[in-house]
Design an enzyme around this catalytic site. Structure first.
Site, PDB file in Angstrom:
ATOM      1  N   ASP A  67       6.518  16.786 -12.128  1.00  0.00           N
ATOM      2  CA  ASP A  67       5.839  17.600 -10.785  1.00  0.00           C
ATOM      3  C   ASP A  67       6.660  16.909  -9.602  1.00  0.00           C
ATOM      4  O   ASP A  67       8.383  16.796  -9.525  1.00  0.00           O
ATOM      5  CB  ASP A  67       4.449  15.758 -10.629  1.00  0.00           C
ATOM      6  N   HIS A 131      -3.152   8.522 -15.791  1.00  0.00           N
ATOM      7  CA  HIS A 131      -1.665   9.922 -15.808  1.00  0.00           C
ATOM      8  C   HIS A 131      -1.082  10.523 -16.228  1.00  0.00           C
ATOM      9  O   HIS A 131      -0.410   9.402 -16.339  1.00  0.00           O
ATOM     10  CB  HIS A 131      -2.485  10.133 -14.021  1.00  0.00           C
TER      11      HIS A 131
HETATM   12  C1  GLP Z   1       4.076   8.720 -11.004  1.00  0.00           C
HETATM   13  C2  GLP Z   1       4.844   9.704 -11.731  1.00  0.00           C
HETATM   14  C3  GLP Z   1       4.020   9.684 -12.581  1.00  0.00           C
HETATM   15  C4  GLP Z   1       4.943   8.232 -13.278  1.00  0.00           C
HETATM   16  C5  GLP Z   1       3.673   7.501 -12.730  1.00  0.00           C
HETATM   17  C6  GLP Z   1       4.243   5.946 -13.305  1.00  0.00           C
HETATM   18  O1  GLP Z   1       2.980   8.772 -10.229  1.00  0.00           O
HETATM   19  N1  GLP Z   1       4.553  11.473 -10.931  1.00  0.00           N
HETATM   20  O2  GLP Z   1       5.036  10.956 -13.477  1.00  0.00           O
HETATM   21  O3  GLP Z   1       4.620   8.287 -14.558  1.00  0.00           O
HETATM   22  O4  GLP Z   1       4.621   7.772 -11.797  1.00  0.00           O
HETATM   23  O5  GLP Z   1       5.546   5.749 -12.435  1.00  0.00           O
HETATM   24  P1  GLP Z   1       6.192   4.464 -12.628  1.00  0.00           P
HETATM   25  O6  GLP Z   1       7.081   4.690 -14.095  1.00  0.00           O
HETATM   26  O7  GLP Z   1       6.488   4.168 -11.480  1.00  0.00           O
HETATM   27  O8  GLP Z   1       5.464   3.014 -13.402  1.00  0.00           O
END
Ligand code: GLP
Length: 245
Positions: A67, A131
């Site tokens: 993304d 998500h």
């Molecule tokens: C964002 C990204 C995701 C990721 C999520 C969790 O929203 N678009 O791809 O998995 O954050 O982030 P973190 O790993 O910092 O908890």
């Protein structure tokens, strides 16, 4: 689904980074799907260390990131900048082999991935609401790369990267769809902080639920879930509680 449990986030990152370098060693022209966020940082550090130590080259590897933000006001917070800082500038990957979705020519991203041969090994984090990429609850399981309006909870969770100023957090992003992600031949998902216990518990309950996007991966033929002991314990408690209900 294969569950792998590690003592802590560090051990998890070391092991998963090694898996990626093993995969590149076995197939130097491999197509990797990559993720941003804090979850994969240890994995990226381990990829850098392992590839250096073992002399494994990424010069033929192609990557497709999950993304990217739209209209990101802070250049150093784009996901391309993140990947450069945390992985690409430390390995011998060619910039032209690294890909990110963008708002123009959306359908091209799925086509580009397919033309490259499809993603062999996809790395995933998970959001607190389940998500994957930026596929928020309600996203259809067969969705391809698309523009999304970010939910309030995702923007609040990501404000820490934007000087804790919610007004600087982009409101939209472009993401691979759930259908794009499930086409990957192998998927490794990391959940290494306690705030991920709830969506992981839903995943382990084994029922597909559009409101928890990660559950779309339940019947994927090669899906690995990397957990820390702490997350696993919290998940087991949640599952025991839901059985008692
Ligand atoms: C964002 C990204 C995701 C990721 C999520 C969790 O929203 N678009 O791809 O998995 O954050 O982030 P973190 O790993 O910092 O908890």
């Amino acid at each position: 689904m294969i569950i792998k449990i590690f003592k802590d986030s560090k051990e998890l990152g070391i092991a998963l980074g090694k898996e990626f370098v093993d995969a590149v060693e076995a197939n130097p022209s491999i197509i990797l799907g990559l993720a941003t966020g804090s979850s994969p940082l240890g994995t990226y550090a381990s990829i850098i260390e392992n590839s250096k130590e073992r002399g494994v080259s990424f010069s033929k590897v192609k990557t497709f990131n999950l993304d990217e933000y739209l209209a990101c006001p802070l250049e150093d917070q784009t996901y391309r900048a993140f990947m450069k800082e945390n992985l690409f500038s430390h390995i011998d990957i060619l910039e032209e082999n690294t890909h990110f979705p963008n708002a123009t020519g959306l359908s091209d991203y799925d086509k580009e991935i397919a033309e490259a041969g499809g993603v062999d090994f996809q790395l995933l984090g998970i959001g607190r609401n389940g998500h994957i990429g930026f596929n928020e609850p309600g996203t259809p399981a067969d969705s391809l790369t698309h523009v999304v309006d970010l939910t309030e909870s995702t923007r609040v969770a990501n404000a820490r990267f934007f000087r804790d100023d919610l007004s600087l957090v982009p409101t939209q992003a472009v993401t691979m769809g759930i259908g794009t992600i499930t086409k990957s031949r192998r998927i490794a998902l990391i959940a290494n902080t306690l705030d991920k216990a709830e969506p992981i518990a839903k995943l382990l309950q084994g029922k597909k639920d559009l409101d928890c996007p990660v559950t779309a991966l339940i019947d994927h033929p090669h899906f690995e879930v990397y957990l820390t002991e702490e997350v696993d314990e919290a998940v087991q408690k949640l599952l025991a509680g839901s059985l008692a209900d």
